[in-house]
Scaffold this motif. Structure first.
Motif, PDB file in Angstrom:
ATOM      1  N   PHE A  90     -15.038  32.585   4.738  1.00  0.00           N
ATOM      2  CA  PHE A  90     -16.334  32.278   4.139  1.00  0.00           C
ATOM      3  C   PHE A  90     -17.472  32.941   4.900  1.00  0.00           C
ATOM      4  CE2 PHE A  90     -14.124  28.987   1.795  1.00  0.00           C
ATOM      5  CZ  PHE A  90     -14.833  28.950   0.600  1.00  0.00           C
ATOM      6  N   VAL A  91     -17.299  33.130   6.205  1.00  0.00           N
ATOM      7  CA  VAL A  91     -18.354  33.750   7.004  1.00  0.00           C
ATOM      8  C   VAL A  91     -18.474  35.239   6.701  1.00  0.00           C
ATOM      9  CG1 VAL A  91     -19.061  34.335   9.363  1.00  0.00           C
ATOM     10  CG2 VAL A  91     -18.167  32.054   8.853  1.00  0.00           C
ATOM     11  N   LEU A  92     -17.340  35.900   6.481  1.00  0.00           N
ATOM     12  CA  LEU A  92     -17.337  37.349   6.291  1.00  0.00           C
ATOM     13  C   LEU A  92     -17.401  37.781   4.826  1.00  0.00           C
ATOM     14  CD1 LEU A  92     -14.608  38.341   8.916  1.00  0.00           C
ATOM     15  CD2 LEU A  92     -17.101  38.302   9.200  1.00  0.00           C
ATOM     16  N   SER A  93     -17.179  36.866   3.880  1.00  0.00           N
ATOM     17  CA  SER A  93     -17.144  37.237   2.465  1.00  0.00           C
ATOM     18  C   SER A  93     -17.820  36.177   1.597  1.00  0.00           C
ATOM     19  CB  SER A  93     -15.696  37.413   1.990  1.00  0.00           C
ATOM     20  OG  SER A  93     -15.014  38.382   2.749  1.00  0.00           O
ATOM     21  N   THR A  94     -18.195  36.590   0.398  1.00  0.00           N
ATOM     22  CA  THR A  94     -18.685  35.657  -0.612  1.00  0.00           C
ATOM     23  C   THR A  94     -17.517  35.311  -1.520  1.00  0.00           C
ATOM     24  OG1 THR A  94     -20.904  36.620  -0.580  1.00  0.00           O
ATOM     25  CG2 THR A  94     -20.299  35.299  -2.506  1.00  0.00           C
ATOM     26  N   LEU A  95     -17.092  34.065  -1.497  1.00  0.00           N
ATOM     27  CA  LEU A  95     -15.931  33.636  -2.269  1.00  0.00           C
ATOM     28  C   LEU A  95     -16.382  32.806  -3.466  1.00  0.00           C
ATOM     29  CD1 LEU A  95     -13.581  32.646   0.697  1.00  0.00           C
ATOM     30  CD2 LEU A  95     -13.780  34.838  -0.484  1.00  0.00           C
ATOM     31  N   LYS A  96     -15.767  33.071  -4.625  1.00  0.00           N
ATOM     32  CA  LYS A  96     -16.224  32.442  -5.861  1.00  0.00           C
ATOM     33  C   LYS A  96     -15.123  31.723  -6.626  1.00  0.00           C
ATOM     34  CE  LYS A  96     -19.364  31.797  -9.094  1.00  0.00           C
ATOM     35  NZ  LYS A  96     -20.533  30.908  -8.866  1.00  0.00           N
ATOM     36  N   TRP A  97     -13.858  32.195  -6.521  1.00  0.00           N
ATOM     37  CA  TRP A  97     -12.786  31.660  -7.345  1.00  0.00           C
ATOM     38  C   TRP A  97     -11.560  31.302  -6.516  1.00  0.00           C
ATOM     39  CZ3 TRP A  97     -14.737  31.078 -12.090  1.00  0.00           C
ATOM     40  CH2 TRP A  97     -15.734  31.955 -12.503  1.00  0.00           C
ATOM     41  N   ILE A  98     -10.788  30.350  -7.022  1.00  0.00           N
ATOM     42  CA  ILE A  98      -9.498  30.001  -6.426  1.00  0.00           C
ATOM     43  C   ILE A  98      -8.452  30.022  -7.535  1.00  0.00           C
ATOM     44  CG2 ILE A  98      -8.099  28.219  -5.306  1.00  0.00           C
ATOM     45  CD1 ILE A  98     -10.562  27.252  -3.877  1.00  0.00           C
ATOM     46  N   ILE A  99      -7.344  30.707  -7.254  1.00  0.00           N
ATOM     47  CA  ILE A  99      -6.228  30.765  -8.203  1.00  0.00           C
ATOM     48  C   ILE A  99      -5.055  29.985  -7.629  1.00  0.00           C
ATOM     49  CG2 ILE A  99      -4.472  32.260  -9.239  1.00  0.00           C
ATOM     50  CD1 ILE A  99      -6.548  34.416  -9.489  1.00  0.00           C
ATOM     51  N   ALA A 100      -4.454  29.127  -8.446  1.00  0.00           N
ATOM     52  CA  ALA A 100      -3.283  28.351  -8.037  1.00  0.00           C
ATOM     53  C   ALA A 100      -2.196  28.500  -9.090  1.00  0.00           C
ATOM     54  CB  ALA A 100      -3.647  26.876  -7.867  1.00  0.00           C
ATOM     55  N   GLY A 101      -0.955  28.223  -8.692  1.00  0.00           N
ATOM     56  CA  GLY A 101       0.147  28.191  -9.647  1.00  0.00           C
ATOM     57  C   GLY A 101       0.729  29.518 -10.033  1.00  0.00           C
ATOM     58  N   ASP A 102       0.423  30.572  -9.267  1.00  0.00           N
ATOM     59  CA  ASP A 102       0.931  31.890  -9.623  1.00  0.00           C
ATOM     60  C   ASP A 102       1.227  32.682  -8.357  1.00  0.00           C
ATOM     61  OD1 ASP A 102       1.651  34.164 -10.969  1.00  0.00           O
ATOM     62  OD2 ASP A 102      -0.207  34.361 -12.105  1.00  0.00           O
ATOM     63  N   ILE A 103       2.395  33.308  -8.278  1.00  0.00           N
ATOM     64  CA  ILE A 103       2.745  34.128  -7.115  1.00  0.00           C
ATOM     65  C   ILE A 103       2.234  35.559  -7.275  1.00  0.00           C
ATOM     66  CG2 ILE A 103       4.787  32.774  -6.518  1.00  0.00           C
ATOM     67  CD1 ILE A 103       6.478  34.921  -7.920  1.00  0.00           C
ATOM     68  N   SER A 104       1.714  35.890  -8.466  1.00  0.00           N
ATOM     69  CA  SER A 104       1.244  37.246  -8.739  1.00  0.00           C
ATOM     70  C   SER A 104      -0.278  37.283  -8.840  1.00  0.00           C
ATOM     71  CB  SER A 104       1.848  37.771 -10.044  1.00  0.00           C
ATOM     72  OG  SER A 104       1.267  39.002 -10.409  1.00  0.00           O
TER      73      SER A 104
END
Length: 294
Positions: A90-104
């Motif tokens: 979070f300090v080095l980047s702007t994070l907006k989304w989280i993806i769950a349930g997928d290995i790809s």
């Protein structure tokens, strides 16, 4: 008045120059220091020489993305609305989304995939972007994840893992040590062994770290925030690796920050509520009551 205002501006400018000089000296000393912690590479890692994860084998492992949906860090679901990752993500980047349930990361038509927007975050109050101590952050999503076979929360370790215990680390980090590493399109994992905690502190001077070793594999860029899973529990969050010690990964110790994590990430409190904010609110309420009485 103009004279005094001018003096204030000059004093402010001189103080600003002084701070810049102090900062430059500090950076020079850090670079020239022989301390192992100064030589550590800030992580955003991957698993090199790891194994491809099978579908649903890491249901609590999630991917953190930028606003443009490009991958940055790995993370871990600790409740339906909270995910734990490395603080430096979070300090080095702007994070907006989280993806769950997928290995790809590339097959966006997956039926098991769930995507949520990050609406809040809190970095550990003791986190240091120089030493990478207490390298933890908790993100809050806009809507709860739906728990399925592919999406699950993970239980936190209340005690550090035993020395020589074999654990698992996973992430979407790069799979080759190159100057321009790219994320793995598929989730990778590898097995690591816990190093003696005393030796870990002696080498890296940070009491909250867990050190692991693997003969053939190592985490790298993109694996930051990824799990150290021991006996089915989350015992560490990937923070960094050491240049001087081949194939050693450094994890933030979940057990050492257990109270902070459970307070901010599993008890339903807002991730934006810091202890300092609570104190401020208490003082405001006290002051209002005092005014009413007088």
């Amino acid at each position: 008045m103009a004279y005094f205002a001018s003096k204030k501006k000059v004093a402010s400018k001189n103080f600003s120059v002084f701070l810049k000089i102090v900062l430059l000296i500090s950076i020079f000393l850090q670079k020239s220091s022989g301390s192992p912690t100064r030589k550590r590479v800030a992580s955003l890692f991957r698993v090199v020489n790891g194994h491809y994860a099978q579908a649903d084998s890491f249901p609590s492992t999630v991917a953190f993305l930028k606003p443009d949906k490009s991958f940055v860090c790995t993370g871990n679901l600790i409740s339906s609305i909270y995910a734990l990752t490395a603080g430096h993500c979070f300090v080095l980047s702007t994070l907006k989304w989280i993806i769950a349930g997928d290995i790809s990361l590339i097959e966006t038509d997956s039926k098991t995939r769930q995507t949520r927007e990050i609406v809040g975050s809190v970095v550990h109050p003791y986190f240091s972007n120089v030493e990478y101590s207490y390298d933890l952050a908790i993100a809050t999503v806009n809507d709860p994840f739906l728990f399925t076979v592919s999406v699950q929360k993970i239980t936190l370790c209340e005690n550090p893992p035993a020395v020589d215990l074999v654990c698992t680390n996973a992430g979407w980090g790069a799979t080759k040590l190159t100057s321009r590493p790219t994320p793995s399109p598929y989730l990778m994992f590898h097995y690591v062994k816990i190093i003696d905690h005393y030796d870990c502190r002696k080498k890296f001077f940070e009491p909250d770290l867990i050190c692991t070793f693997s003969k053939k594999s190592v985490a790298y860029k993109g694996d930051s925030g990824g799990p150290l899973i021991c006996k089915g529990k989350l015992c560490g969050v990937l923070s960094a690796y050491q240049q001087d010690y081949e194939k050693i990964n450094l994890f933030a110790n979940v057990a050492r920050s257990y109270k902070w994590i459970t307070t901010n990430g599993t008890q339903g409190r807002s991730s934006r509520m810091f202890p300092g904010h609570i104190s401020t609110i208490m003082w405001i309420l006290f002051y209002q009551v005092l005014i009413q009485k007088t």
